[in-house]
Enzyme design. Structure first.
Site, PDB file in Angstrom:
ATOM      1  CD  GLU A  49      -2.935   0.360   2.529  1.00  0.00           C
ATOM      2  OE1 GLU A  49      -3.185   1.517   2.863  1.00  0.00           O
ATOM      3  OE2 GLU A  49      -3.172  -0.625   3.247  1.00  0.00           O
ATOM      4  CD  GLU A  60      -3.611   7.929   7.764  1.00  0.00           C
ATOM      5  OE1 GLU A  60      -3.301   6.968   8.499  1.00  0.00           O
ATOM      6  OE2 GLU A  60      -4.200   7.782   6.680  1.00  0.00           O
TER       7      GLU A  60
END
Ligand SMILES: Cc1ncc(COP(=O)(O)O)c(C=O)c1O
Lengths: 272, 404
Positions: A49, A60
């Site tokens: 990824e 995040e």
């Protein structure tokens, strides 16, 4: 059959869990990304990824936020992600997905983005701030260019919605393990949730991610899934290595290789 | 035309649609964890808005706690000074806590309580929304955490003190620009991590659906009152123009919304041009392009690769690279005009209103004041202009003193 589907089918035949690893493009610096991808590929990663850095990554935790900031401070752009992907694809058949936030993709243009991604040998796209309800802007273009679109589910996603997401997704369905950010600690009854998800996700492979740090975490969580994804732990490991001035690049890459091997196999030794 | 100021005339203009889109803008671009949370909020709000009991609670609090209706003050000396149209100020500065922001936090805290949420989070720029949120949390006895950029904590120390005195915890956002944009990122991250017990009180008409619509609805009382008060004072329900400052855009939408279908009412918004459009600024509509920020598609300041740009304004409440999706839509429909106003022009606006009317406006409001001379002149003596005096300047005295 897409490269991702084939990978998951092969692994299932072998009774193995898939390991996906996340790395921000341009991190720890633009020259280091590709060598790290090679190292994890050698160590047995099943798909990669590649993160497209964004200034305001809402989902995040600190490690990935900081990796994004660090990449952006080097002036890394979307085109650089296509370049990294293309260079990786020249050497390897391992599936590669691009992960990023919607705004830079919109700015690039969804059609042009999908076209360039496909040319670079990218297999799929993950946009964590695009729920299926808002995905129309990219799904047609993605289909035209043979890109899988991965959608996420969370512990609070209803059964009915998980089924709907499974119908719309391709490549795999990404089960976020925690109600939290990337890098948060695992907690709560993950087992019941993943068990529920396993029964509802029938069209796609099911992968679990967020908060996985060790081989033991990975094996425990992927009992009900086809595999697992690790991001923050790899990012933290790389940050430590590249911030240690006494190490040579060879030593750093060797350490990345053994980190990835340990994650997947529980041992640093070469798989049999 | 209705004589009931509580019923907005929305027959023709009916954005957003059922999916929360204002034309091509709006929507809900959020991590999956928040999607079920937004669905829950949507249905709770849909029930609450037609519940007479909820409406009564909201109205009672606005009257008995906020101090509504706020006056519509005729500005006689300002009108004479400018020598053009008659100017009225809608006095949101007289609301409890000193700005319009409290209308919305009252509405949202009632909703949070109704939904059984126990923990409140908010973001704040100028601190006015943070103070308004801390205030209603104190009033209702709920835990309150306010995210604020560390630069804004410096600029608006007085408001930080107020929030803490009210029992809120102020958490600094230290990433990026260290202003409202990053405070919003941190609030969303908190929400992603605590989706079940936490209610996020968003402070402007921004964020994912249903926030832009809901926040607008909680502020449209400003425009409804203006209609009734104008009728009383001028014998007409509609002015020729309504002027407001636009950060996220909540005070502007609040006063404009009940007039959107009155096509002869000009709507003018002032956005922050900071050091000028070629320097550091927050002029989103003048210089921005379509994009997704904080959960909605709108117009925003961004670079060629889609990274969010850092905004600047002398006023912390306008220092934001985005804007509510409904404003982008109204701009595209040509229903509202938006004008960039610099820091320096705003500082003159503070002096103009202070010295003609004895009203020291917030630096945000002062941006709107700057549009008045030109507009009064253009529209002429027979015209009536209302400007939204969105807040008072006490919080800005240090900044104002530094620049005088
Ligand atoms: C007094 C005042 N006016 C205006 C604003 C800008 O917000 P909005 O554009 O949502 O009205 C703020 C924000 O803090 C404010 O404090």
């Amino acid at each position: 059959m897409s490269r991702l589907d084939k990978t998951f089918a092969d692994l299932r035949d072998r009774g193995e869990k898939a390991m996906g690893l996340f790395l921000t493009n341009g991190f720890p610096n633009p020259d280091a990304t590709l060598p790290i991808l090679r190292a994890i590929d050698e160590a047995g990663v099943d798909f990669v990824e590649l993160g497209m850095p964004f200034s305001d990554p809402l989902a995040e935790g600190l490690p990935i936020q900081r990796s994004s900031e660090r990449a952006l401070s080097h002036g890394v752009t979307m085109d650089d992600a296509f370049e990294t992907a293309a260079a990786f694809r020249e050497e390897s058949d391992t599936p590669l997905l691009l992960m990023g936030y919607v705004n830079p993709v919109l700015k690039y243009g969804a059609e042009r983005f999908c076209e360039r991604a496909s040319e670079a040998g990218v297999d799929g796209v993950i946009l964590p701030d695009v729920p299926p309800e808002e995905a129309r802007f990219i799904t047609d273009a993605a289909q035209r260019h043979d890109l899988d679109i991965v959608f996420l589910i969370a512990p609070n996603t209803s059964d009915e919605r998980i089924q709907r997401i499974d119908k719309l997704a391709s490549g795999f369905v990404y089960a976020v393990s925690v109600t939290g950010l990337t890098g948060s600690s695992l907690s709560g009854d993950v087992d019941a949730y993943l068990h529920r998800a396993r029964n509802l996700v029938t069209d796609n492979a099911l992968l679990v991610g967020f908060g996985i740090k060790t081989h033991e975490d990975a094996m425990e969580l992927s009992q009900h899934t086809d595999g697992f994804i690790v991001g923050s732990a790899l990012i933290n490991h790389c940050a430590d290595l590249w911030d240690a001035p006494s190490l040579s690049d060879e030593e750093r890459l060797a350490s990345v290789r053994s980190f990835a091997r340990k994650l997947k196999y529980g041992t640093e030794a070469e798989p049999a | 035309m209705t004589n009931n100021p509580n019923i907005a005339s929305t027959e023709r203009y009916d954005a957003p649609d059922a999916t929360g889109h204002f034309g091509t803008y709006g929507g809900a671009f959020v991590p999956e964890i928040l999607y079920p949370v937004l669905e829950e909020l949507k249905s709770a709000y849909a029930e609450a808005r037609v519940d007479p009991e909820f409406d009564k609670q909201y109205r009672d609090l606005l009257r008995e706690y906020v101090g509504r209706p706020t006056p519509l003050s005729f500005c006689d000396r300002l009108t004479t000074e400018l020598g053009g149209a008659k100017i009225y100020a809608k006095r949101e500065d007289l609301c409890h806590t000193g700005a319009h922001k409290i209308n919305n936090t009252i509405g949202q805290i009632l909703l949070a309580q109704r939904m059984g949420k126990t923990r409140i989070i908010a973001e704040t720029g100028a601190g006015q929304h943070g103070v308004a949120t801390a205030t209603v949390c104190a009033k209702f006895g709920l835990d309150c955490i306010v995210y604020m950029g560390s630069e804004d904590i410096e600029r608006q120390r007085l408001n930080v003190e107020r929030m803490e005195l009210l029992g809120a915890e102020v958490r600094p956002a230290t990433s990026g620009s260290q202003t409202l944009k990053d405070a919003t990122n941190e609030a969303i991250r908190d929400w992603v991590s605590n989706p079940i017990d936490t209610f996020y009180i968003i402070g402007s008409v921004v964020g994912p659906h249903p926030y832009p619509m809901m926040v607008r609805d909680f502020h449209r009382v400003i425009g409804n009152e203006t209609r009734a008060q104008l009728l009383e004072k001028e014998g007409r329900e509609t002015p020729d123009a309504i002027v407001a400052c636009v950060g996220g855009g909540s005070n502007a939408i609040g006063i404009w919304y009940p007039f959107i279908n009155d096509k002869d009412v000009q709507l003018h918004g002032a956005e922050a041009a900071g050091e000028g459009l070629n320097g550091r600024h927050a002029a989103t509509l003048a210089k921005g392009t379509p994009g997704v920020l904080h959960g909605a598609m709108s117009v925003m300041l961004q670079d060629h690769s889609g990274q969010v740009e850092i905004a600047h304004s002398v006023s912390a409440g306008l220092d934001y690279p985005g804007i509510g999706p409904e404003h982008a839509h109204l701009r595209d429909l040509d229903r509202a005009q938006y004008h960039p106003v610099t820091d320096e022009e705003a500082l003159h606006g503070v002096e103009l209103l202070s010295q003609t009317e004895g009203i020291i406006p917030a630096l945000e409001t002062a941006h709107a004041v700057h549009l008045l001379p030109t507009l009064a002149d253009q529209l002429g003596e027979d015209a009536v202009i209302v400007f939204n005096c969105s807040g008072r300047g006490d919080k800005d005295m240090e900044t104002i003193a530094k620049h005088r």
